[in-house]
Design a protein around this motif. Sequence first.
Motif, PDB file in Angstrom:
ATOM      1  N   SER A 293      14.020  42.302  23.912  1.00 42.86           N
ATOM      2  CA  SER A 293      14.615  41.255  24.761  1.00 42.86           C
ATOM      3  C   SER A 293      16.130  41.339  24.947  1.00 42.86           C
ATOM      4  O   SER A 293      16.611  41.450  26.049  1.00 42.86           O
TER       5      SER A 293
ATOM      6  N   HIS B 208       9.597  50.863  31.123  1.00 43.14           N
ATOM      7  CA  HIS B 208       9.730  49.920  32.246  1.00 43.14           C
ATOM      8  C   HIS B 208      11.196  49.550  32.366  1.00 43.14           C
ATOM      9  O   HIS B 208      12.002  49.891  31.494  1.00 43.14           O
TER      10      HIS B 208
ATOM     11  N   ASP C 206      16.284  45.212  28.449  1.00 37.62           N
ATOM     12  CA  ASP C 206      16.372  45.712  27.067  1.00 37.62           C
ATOM     13  C   ASP C 206      15.895  47.164  26.941  1.00 37.62           C
ATOM     14  O   ASP C 206      15.987  47.745  25.868  1.00 37.62           O
ATOM     15  N   HIS C 207      15.409  47.744  28.051  1.00 32.33           N
ATOM     16  CA  HIS C 207      14.939  49.130  27.996  1.00 32.33           C
ATOM     17  C   HIS C 207      15.782  50.094  28.835  1.00 32.33           C
ATOM     18  O   HIS C 207      15.507  51.284  28.870  1.00 32.33           O
TER      19      HIS C 207
ATOM     20  N   ASP D  11       6.464  47.967  26.060  1.00 34.04           N
ATOM     21  CA  ASP D  11       6.123  46.570  25.774  1.00 34.04           C
ATOM     22  C   ASP D  11       4.675  46.330  26.160  1.00 34.04           C
ATOM     23  O   ASP D  11       4.221  46.773  27.217  1.00 34.04           O
TER      24      ASP D  11
ATOM     25  N   HIS E 126       4.168  40.528  25.193  1.00 37.22           N
ATOM     26  CA  HIS E 126       4.348  41.207  23.914  1.00 37.22           C
ATOM     27  C   HIS E 126       3.190  40.971  22.962  1.00 37.22           C
ATOM     28  O   HIS E 126       2.488  39.977  23.058  1.00 37.22           O
TER      29      HIS E 126
ATOM     30  N   HIS F  21      10.241  46.516  18.475  1.00 34.59           N
ATOM     31  CA  HIS F  21      10.555  45.501  19.471  1.00 34.59           C
ATOM     32  C   HIS F  21      10.614  44.128  18.805  1.00 34.59           C
ATOM     33  O   HIS F  21      10.016  43.155  19.248  1.00 34.59           O
TER      34      HIS F  21
HETATM   35 ZN   LIG Z   1      11.246  44.776  26.048  1.00 34.70          ZN
END
Ligand SMILES: [Zn+2]
Lengths: 294, 289
Positions: free
Chosen positions: A11, A68, A72-73, A174, A232, A254
Motif C-alpha cells: 500500500s 500491476h 506501491d508497485h 497482489d 489482498h 506485502h
Molecule cells: Zn500492492
Amino acid sequence: MKVRFWGVRGSIASPGPSTVRYGGNTTCIELTTDAGHTIIFDAGTGIRPLGLKLLAAEQKKCAVCISHTHWDHIQGLPFFVPLFSADREVHFYGAFDPVYQKDLESILAQQMEYCYFPIRALELKAKLHYHTLHEGARIEFEDAVITNVMMNHPVLTYGYRVDCNGKSVFFSGDHEPPHNIYDSDDTFYGEYDQLIQDKVGRICEVANEVDLFIIDAQYTEPELLQKRGWGHGTFSSALAMARRAKAKKVVFTHHDPSRTDDQLDRIGAKLQAQRRSNDPPMLIAAEGLEIDLG
Amino acid sequence: MAVSSELLELCDRMPAFPASVQRVIALTSDINSSPKQLVKVIDHDPVLTIKILKVANSAYFGLSRPIVSINHAVVYLGLNTVKHVALAIAAIGSLPRNNEAGFDMDDYLLHSLTSAVLARSLAHKMSVPEAEAANYFVAGLLHDIGQVVFAQFKPKAFQETLNEAKNSGQPLHEIERRILGSDHAELGAVLCEKWSFPEPLVAAIRMHHTPGIRASGNPLRSCLFVGNLLAARISQPVNAPTAFDENILPPWVFRTFGNDFDSIIESMVGLQTDLKQATSLLSVGGGSL
Ligand SMILES: [Zn+2]
Ligand SMILES: [Zn+2]
C-alpha cells in the motif's frame, strides 16, 4: 538462483521505529539467476537501493516484471538509477490495462509527467524495452524462463513464475482469494463456486511445486472481513494456496503499513506453532532477507 | 452477404440501454451495493453483455477457454475490472429512448430476455450441464443484437425495413438482406466472430432463422432456434413478426423437445418464475425503459 527482498510493505511506504526490523519500503524483489542475470519483481520504493547496487555491478541488463501498476508497485521507478545510464538495458514486462486501454509504457511514463516528477520518461538514457504480456506468456530471459498468470485484484494483476536450471520461484503480486458474490441458496452459487475453483486451480497449476512461493498476506482473517474486495490475502489464505500448489517454501509479504515488527514476530511464531507436519517451511518477508535456492 | 466494416467499427462505440446505464451508475457509486446486483444489470443487457465479453475474450488474455458468461468474466477479470468496463460503457451515453428507426427497444429487450430464458430452459431439457447453460442464456440475449446495430447506425433504412415487414408479413431478415445488404443474424454473428466469441455461439446466432433439415451437432444452435420461436409465441414481438408456422418445421424440433410448441412450453419447470425474474428489471421505472 538467489532471491533478495528489497521492499516487503504493501500500500504505502511506512518507515518508523515500529517497522525498522522488517522494513518500510514497498514491494521489490530481486532474483539473480545462476548465470548472474537480474530479474526484478515490481518497482516499489525498495527498487531505489537495488538500483544503486546494480549500477555498481558488471551486468548491464535486467528485467523488471510488473505485477500491476498500483503505486506501491511502481513508485520507486523514477529513482531507479540504471534508467539514467546510457550503458544500461532494461526490459519491462506487464499487462495492457483493459479498462484504461493503455499499455505499461504509457502508464509508467505517466508517473513521470511534469507535475509528478522533474525528468520526463523521454529523457531516460538507458535502452528501454516494454513488453506487453498476455496471460500464459512464456519469455526467455537469459538463462531463465518467465511465465505469468492472472491473479485477483482490483486492477489487472499478473503473478510470475521464474524457472532457472531446475529451480523455480512464484511471486503472486497482489492477490485476494476470490469470494462468491452469491449467497449459498442463490441459483448461481454453485456455478460461481466452480468458476472460482477453476481460477484458483489455474494459478496453482502455474505455481505447481515451486521451490519458493512468495505471496501477498497483507491481512489477518478478522481484517479481511472489513476489507473484502480490496484485493489482498491473509496469512491463512496464502498458506492454503501454497499447500494447494505444493510449494516447497513460502514467504509471506506485502505487509500492511500499520503492521508493527512485534505483530509480525507474533504472527510468525503462531504460524510456526500451528504448522502441520507436511507444510512447507514458512518465512515472513523482511527487507534484506536472502534465500539461496542453490 | 457482406457486413460493412464501417458498421462493425461503429459497434465499438455503441451505447447500452438507458435503464441499465442509470443502474450501472447508481450501483457503482453506492459503496453498499452488492456485486450480484451489478452482475444482474450487466447480464440482462445485451449491449453491456456483448461488450464485457468482448474485453474478456480479447487477445490480451491467454484464455484456456472462451468466456461466455458474465459470472465467468467477473471471476476471471475480477469484479472491479468488470465494474469499470461497465462504467466506461455507461460513459458513452445511452441508446436513445426514441430512435429514428421507430424500433421498439422495450419490445426488443423483452424478446431477447424471453429468448434467453427459453434457450437456457431448453438446454436443461437437453441435459446440458448447469455451468454451460449460462452460455445458452447469453445466446438468447444476444441473438438479435444486429437489430439494435441497424436501429442505431442505419436508422432510415431500418425504418423502411421494419415498415415493409409489418405491411408485407414477410420475415424481417429477408427484407433486411434486400434493403440493408445483410441481415441481423449475419451482422450479430460477424460481430461475435470479430470479438473472438466461441464458434458454437457465433454459429447459433448466424443460423437462428435457419432450422436445418437435420438437428445440428451444435445443441446451442438447436436451443436458440427453438427458443427464439417459443419466445415469439409467448409474447409476439412487434419488431420481428414470427416467420415460422410450427407445422412446416423439420421433425427434429419436435423429436428433441416435445410434441408441439404448447406442450414444450408447458413442460418447462419454473418457466413463469424464471421469465418474471429475468424481465423484472424491465418494469422498474414505470416502463419508461
Ligand atoms: Zn500492492
Ligand atoms: Zn432474429
